[in-house]
Motif scaffolding. Structure first.
Motif, mmCIF file in Angstrom:
data_model
loop_
_atom_site.group_PDB
_atom_site.id
_atom_site.type_symbol
_atom_site.label_atom_id
_atom_site.label_comp_id
_atom_site.label_asym_id
_atom_site.label_seq_id
_atom_site.Cartn_x
_atom_site.Cartn_y
_atom_site.Cartn_z
ATOM 1 N N VAL A 9 0.748 -1.318 -0.029
ATOM 2 C CA VAL A 9 -0.126 0.195 -0.009
ATOM 3 C C VAL A 9 0.886 1.415 0.032
ATOM 4 C CG1 VAL A 9 -1.775 1.513 1.273
ATOM 5 C CG2 VAL A 9 -1.846 -1.075 1.123
ATOM 6 N N TYR A 102 -1.005 7.029 3.537
ATOM 7 C CA TYR A 102 -0.561 5.818 4.383
ATOM 8 C C TYR A 102 -1.183 5.663 5.758
ATOM 9 C CZ TYR A 102 2.024 1.647 6.143
ATOM 10 O OH TYR A 102 2.393 0.630 6.999
ATOM 11 N N LYS A 111 -10.450 1.176 2.641
ATOM 12 C CA LYS A 111 -10.080 1.482 1.310
ATOM 13 C C LYS A 111 -10.857 2.686 0.531
ATOM 14 C CE LYS A 111 -8.186 -3.156 0.673
ATOM 15 N NZ LYS A 111 -8.270 -4.499 -0.175
#
Length: 490
Positions: A9, A102, A111
């Protein structure tokens, strides 16, 4: 496995932001250069131009000082090329923004929140810019991710280190964080005196560090947050750069930033009011947003970027407390929402990143090449609205330049008009007084101006030839125009 997923990610976010460094090729506001790169260039290389904010000592040196260290390192290894000097700070800002996203995602565990934030056109437009507002937004996301919520580690005060330095860099950040800090003080189970002591100690260290750095860079004792408050609030200097009506942030600011999410945001407000205990984090954020917008609305000078730090909170609210859809309609509704999200963000994002106001940077690339390849001493006259382009940070050559200034009316003179307004009221008269009558002043080799001024100063330009015509914007502001012209002395 979890660590691998988190690393993926983070890598994806860094890659997304690094690509945007090269996609975003336009200028937004003067502050992204004049409050960062220009100041850093002067610190690192000993020459440059400082705007009135720095002579008035209302700005903090933390951000430009960090960039200046980078510049000095580049100079030591002989890599201080203009392309690197202008790109590397944005690359580091991109990495910083990706890390902020992040951390915010790790906290929200949603998400859809991350996708919505990454796709938001205004955040994409600003996330890699060397704007203090961008730094403020990133720091806000990081601080929120470690903030001691009521159902978390309420004894943790690590977030306050970020908030403390953030308030030194951008004093108005205190407005956003005041309700959140009060919330922490009220909900913490820790002894209140001990907690207040920790607050005082961290704030004291942040203030002292900032004062020492500012005093070193300014060459005298300075408390820049106080100077900022005194000049902008007590003397209302910000009003000189445009005023908006009381409800501008509600009717224009947030709708532009959120796009189609603005309607969702309004619906979510109703949900939070109905179920405040169910949406506890959202309720605290909503109070923070309302408080901040209320205070900002009382200030006459308003800009979209001022409320940028509220964007992550708004998106979090929109994506975490929406009304549940039945299974029958969930999939079609999701497709429609995704389609609207893409269309309303990608199109404006690409337009503003690639087209609108790109001339401010393109003209500096042309001037840099002209000056570097010139055999004699060059001088440049900018007959544009003040700070319409960057300067020495994009020239990186110690040439003589002159720009139209727009210092505020510090003396409260009722007849005061700044230099830029004097010029635009009668351009030829200003040129006669500054060049034709004043024989001691050297005629500039290059003249940079917008095309709407050319006919008004045709007599002055008869000694020049047009060398470049650069597109600026389809919808220019007052005293700007569609094209920027560069004239060279014959």
């Amino acid at each position: 496995m979890l660590l691998q997923k988190k690393t993926k990610v983070l890598f994806s976010l860094v890659l997304w932001r690094l690509i945007s460094v090269f996609v975003v090729q336009t200028a937004h506001v003067p502050d992204e250069y004049w409050q960062s790169l220009e100041v850093a260039h002067r610190l690192a290389f000993g020459y440059g131009y400082l705007s009135w904010e720095w002579t008035a000592k209302i700005r903090n040196y933390i951000y430009p000082f960090l960039i200046s260290i980078m510049y000095q390192v580049l100079a030591l290894i002989s890599l201080d090329y203009v392309t690197i000097l202008t790109t590397l700070p944005r690359v580091l800002q991109a990495i910083f923004s990706a890390y902020g996203e992040y951390k915010f995602y790790n906290w929200s565990k949603n998400k859809w929140t991350l996708y919505s934030l990454c796709l938001n056109w205004y955040w994409y437009y600003c996330a890699t810019r060397t704007l203090v507002n961008t730094i403020e937004t990133v720091c806000t996301m990081i601080a929120l991710s470690i903030f001691p919520w009521r159902d978390g580690n309420v004894r943790n005060v690590k977030y306050l280190w970020i908030v403390g330095f953030l308030c030194m860099i951008r004093p108005t950040a205190a407005i956003i964080w005041l309700p959140l800090c009060l919330y922490h003080l009220c909900t913490s189970s820790q002894n209140k005196l001990v907690l207040i002591y920790k607050y005082s100690m961290i704030c004291g260290i942040c203030c002292l560090s900032s004062i020492l750095l500012d005093s070193y860079c300014y060459g005298m004792f300075v408390i820049s947050p106080w100077e900022f408050f005194r000049v902008n609030v007590l003397y209302k200097i910000g009003d000189s750069y445009g005023t908006q009506h009381l409800l501008w942030y509600i009717l224009c600011g947030l709708p532009i930033l959120l796009g189609c999410y603005y309607i969702v945001f309004l619906l979510c407000i109703w949900q939070i009011v109905k179920h405040p205990s169910r949406f506890h984090h959202q309720a605290v954020m909503l109070i923070t947003i309302i408080w901040t917008l209320s205070v900002y609305s009382l200030l006459s000078h308003k800009e979209f970027r001022f409320v940028l730090p509220l964007l992550p909170m708004c998106i979090y609210i929109c994506t975490s407390c929406t009304l549940p859809l039945s299974m029958k309609y969930a999939k079609p509704a999701r497709k429609i929402i995704v389609g609207l999200l893409i269309v309303t963000n990608v199109l404006p994002g690409l337009y503003f990143s690639l087209i609108h106001q790109r001339g401010s940077l393109d003209v500096m690339n042309i001037l840099h090449k002209e000056v570097v390849n010139s055999d004699d001493t060059s001088s440049i006259l900018f007959l544009t609205p003040c700070h319409a382009t960057p300067l020495y940070s994009h020239l990186h050559v110690n040439v003589s330049t002159r720009i139209l200034t727009c210092e505020p009316n510090f003396t409260n003179d009722t007849s005061y008009v700044d230099e830029a307004d004097v010029f635009f009221s009668n351009p030829m008269q200003w040129l006669d007084r500054n060049y034709d009558i004043n024989e001691s002043v050297t005629i500039p080799k290059y003249v940079v101006l917008f095309d709407n001024i050319v006919q008004k100063i045709s007599r002055f330009l008869k000694h020049y030839q047009l060398t470049s015509q650069i597109f600026y914007a389809h919808f220019p502001q007052s005293n700007y125009a569609k094209y920027i012209y560069v004239y060279k002395h014959k």
